[in-house]
Design a protein around this motif. Structure first.
Motif, PDB file in Angstrom:
ATOM      1  N   ARG A 167       0.831  -1.204   0.000  1.00 12.84           N
ATOM      2  CA  ARG A 167       0.000   0.000   0.000  1.00 12.84           C
ATOM      3  C   ARG A 167       0.865   1.253   0.000  1.00 12.84           C
ATOM      4  N   ALA A 168       1.963   1.238   0.754  1.00  6.17           N
ATOM      5  CA  ALA A 168       2.889   2.374   0.773  1.00  6.17           C
ATOM      6  C   ALA A 168       3.563   2.546  -0.587  1.00  6.17           C
ATOM      7  N   ALA A 169       3.922   1.420  -1.210  1.00  6.24           N
ATOM      8  CA  ALA A 169       4.559   1.482  -2.530  1.00  6.24           C
ATOM      9  C   ALA A 169       3.615   2.087  -3.559  1.00  6.24           C
ATOM     10  N   VAL A 170       2.354   1.690  -3.526  1.00  8.26           N
ATOM     11  CA  VAL A 170       1.367   2.237  -4.468  1.00  8.26           C
ATOM     12  C   VAL A 170       1.219   3.744  -4.246  1.00  8.26           C
ATOM     13  N   ALA A 171       1.106   4.162  -2.994  1.00  7.97           N
ATOM     14  CA  ALA A 171       0.967   5.593  -2.698  1.00  7.97           C
ATOM     15  C   ALA A 171       2.195   6.367  -3.179  1.00  7.97           C
ATOM     16  N   ALA A 172       3.387   5.810  -2.966  1.00  6.14           N
ATOM     17  CA  ALA A 172       4.616   6.473  -3.410  1.00  6.14           C
ATOM     18  C   ALA A 172       4.680   6.563  -4.933  1.00  6.14           C
ATOM     19  N   MET A 173       4.273   5.498  -5.621  1.00  2.69           N
ATOM     20  CA  MET A 173       4.276   5.528  -7.089  1.00  2.69           C
ATOM     21  C   MET A 173       3.282   6.561  -7.611  1.00  2.69           C
ATOM     22  N   GLN A 174       2.105   6.614  -7.012  1.00  6.28           N
ATOM     23  CA  GLN A 174       1.116   7.601  -7.442  1.00  6.28           C
ATOM     24  C   GLN A 174       1.645   9.015  -7.241  1.00  6.28           C
ATOM     25  N   SER A 175       2.251   9.271  -6.103  1.00  3.78           N
ATOM     26  CA  SER A 175       2.816  10.585  -5.820  1.00  3.78           C
ATOM     27  C   SER A 175       3.927  10.936  -6.797  1.00  3.78           C
ATOM     28  N   THR A 176       4.791   9.979  -7.069  1.00  3.95           N
ATOM     29  CA  THR A 176       5.902  10.202  -7.998  1.00  3.95           C
ATOM     30  C   THR A 176       5.387  10.527  -9.399  1.00  3.95           C
ATOM     31  N   PHE A 177       4.416   9.754  -9.883  1.00  3.47           N
ATOM     32  CA  PHE A 177       3.887  10.014 -11.220  1.00  3.47           C
ATOM     33  C   PHE A 177       3.134  11.337 -11.291  1.00  3.47           C
ATOM     34  N   ARG A 178       2.449  11.723 -10.203  1.00  4.14           N
ATOM     35  CA  ARG A 178       1.803  13.049 -10.179  1.00  4.14           C
ATOM     36  C   ARG A 178       2.851  14.140 -10.358  1.00  4.14           C
ATOM     37  N   ARG A 179       3.983  14.003  -9.652  1.00  7.41           N
ATOM     38  CA  ARG A 179       5.056  14.999  -9.778  1.00  7.41           C
ATOM     39  C   ARG A 179       5.641  15.013 -11.176  1.00  7.41           C
ATOM     40  N   ILE A 180       5.888  13.834 -11.745  1.00  7.05           N
ATOM     41  CA  ILE A 180       6.455  13.762 -13.095  1.00  7.05           C
ATOM     42  C   ILE A 180       5.535  14.480 -14.079  1.00  7.05           C
ATOM     43  N   LEU A 181       4.246  14.227 -13.984  1.00  8.14           N
ATOM     44  CA  LEU A 181       3.296  14.883 -14.885  1.00  8.14           C
ATOM     45  C   LEU A 181       3.236  16.387 -14.631  1.00  8.14           C
ATOM     46  N   ALA A 182       3.192  16.774 -13.360  1.00  5.40           N
ATOM     47  CA  ALA A 182       3.093  18.189 -13.014  1.00  5.40           C
ATOM     48  C   ALA A 182       4.348  18.961 -13.429  1.00  5.40           C
ATOM     49  N   GLU A 183       5.522  18.317 -13.285  1.00  2.00           N
ATOM     50  CA  GLU A 183       6.793  18.985 -13.591  1.00  2.00           C
ATOM     51  C   GLU A 183       7.204  18.809 -15.043  1.00  2.00           C
ATOM     52  N   GLY A 184       6.505  17.941 -15.752  1.00  2.28           N
ATOM     53  CA  GLY A 184       6.807  17.738 -17.159  1.00  2.28           C
ATOM     54  C   GLY A 184       8.096  16.990 -17.428  1.00  2.28           C
ATOM     55  N   GLY A 185       8.548  16.188 -16.484  1.00  2.00           N
ATOM     56  CA  GLY A 185       9.772  15.407 -16.672  1.00  2.00           C
ATOM     57  C   GLY A 185      10.166  14.694 -15.399  1.00  2.00           C
ATOM     58  N   ILE A 186      11.265  13.935 -15.485  1.00  2.00           N
ATOM     59  CA  ILE A 186      11.687  13.099 -14.352  1.00  2.00           C
ATOM     60  C   ILE A 186      12.800  13.696 -13.504  1.00  2.00           C
ATOM     61  N   ALA A 187      13.383  14.818 -13.933  1.00  2.00           N
ATOM     62  CA  ALA A 187      14.538  15.385 -13.233  1.00  2.00           C
ATOM     63  C   ALA A 187      14.267  15.647 -11.756  1.00  2.00           C
ATOM     64  N   GLY A 188      13.084  16.113 -11.419  1.00  2.00           N
ATOM     65  CA  GLY A 188      12.770  16.472 -10.038  1.00  2.00           C
ATOM     66  C   GLY A 188      12.649  15.305  -9.083  1.00  2.00           C
ATOM     67  N   VAL A 189      12.401  14.108  -9.600  1.00  2.00           N
ATOM     68  CA  VAL A 189      12.216  12.956  -8.711  1.00  2.00           C
ATOM     69  C   VAL A 189      13.436  12.045  -8.653  1.00  2.00           C
ATOM     70  N   GLU A 190      14.365  12.212  -9.580  1.00  2.00           N
ATOM     71  CA  GLU A 190      15.506  11.294  -9.680  1.00  2.00           C
ATOM     72  C   GLU A 190      16.266  11.106  -8.379  1.00  2.00           C
ATOM     73  N   SER A 191      16.489  12.165  -7.633  1.00  2.00           N
ATOM     74  CA  SER A 191      17.285  12.055  -6.395  1.00  2.00           C
ATOM     75  C   SER A 191      16.487  11.439  -5.245  1.00  2.00           C
ATOM     76  N   GLU A 192      15.200  11.238  -5.436  1.00  2.00           N
ATOM     77  CA  GLU A 192      14.344  10.738  -4.358  1.00  2.00           C
ATOM     78  C   GLU A 192      13.861   9.305  -4.564  1.00  2.00           C
ATOM     79  N   ILE A 193      14.284   8.683  -5.649  1.00  2.00           N
ATOM     80  CA  ILE A 193      13.829   7.319  -5.929  1.00  2.00           C
ATOM     81  C   ILE A 193      15.026   6.373  -5.996  1.00  2.00           C
ATOM     82  N   ALA A 194      14.750   5.093  -5.927  1.00  2.00           N
ATOM     83  CA  ALA A 194      15.807   4.079  -5.982  1.00  2.00           C
ATOM     84  C   ALA A 194      16.488   4.110  -7.343  1.00  2.00           C
TER      85      ALA A 194
END
Length: 80
Positions: free
Chosen positions: A30-57
């Motif tokens: 359940r935590a993994a699903v919530a984290a993935m949803q949050s990450t994808f929301r950020r990717i879409l909102a920011e228009g790319g993956i640069a902002g999440v790279e330092s926060e993911i595995a």
């Protein structure tokens, strides 16, 4: 059990004297699903993956969790 009775602490359950094991595996997925949803929301909102790279595995960490190094050793041994 924790999902059905989230208000009970481990200490409360232990005090009952009837439970020998508490499994919280449900919470990890359940935590993994919530984290993935949050990450994808950020990717879409920011228009790319640069902002999440330092926060993911890293990809290397994912491979390590899968036992990639051991598999490479086996390949060397058996796929000559």
């Amino acid at each position: 059990m924790p999902t059905s009775y989230p208000q009970l602490s481990f200490a409360d359950v232990a005090a009952l004297g009837k439970v020998g094991l508490i499994i919280c595996g449900n919470h990890a997925i359940r935590a993994a699903v919530a984290a993935m949803q949050s990450t994808f929301r950020r990717i879409l909102a920011e228009g790319g993956i640069a902002g999440v790279e330092s926060e993911i595995a890293s990809v290397a960490e994912i491979f390590a969790l899968q036992g990639d190094e051991h598999m490479r050793e086996l390949e060397k041994e058996y796929l000559r």
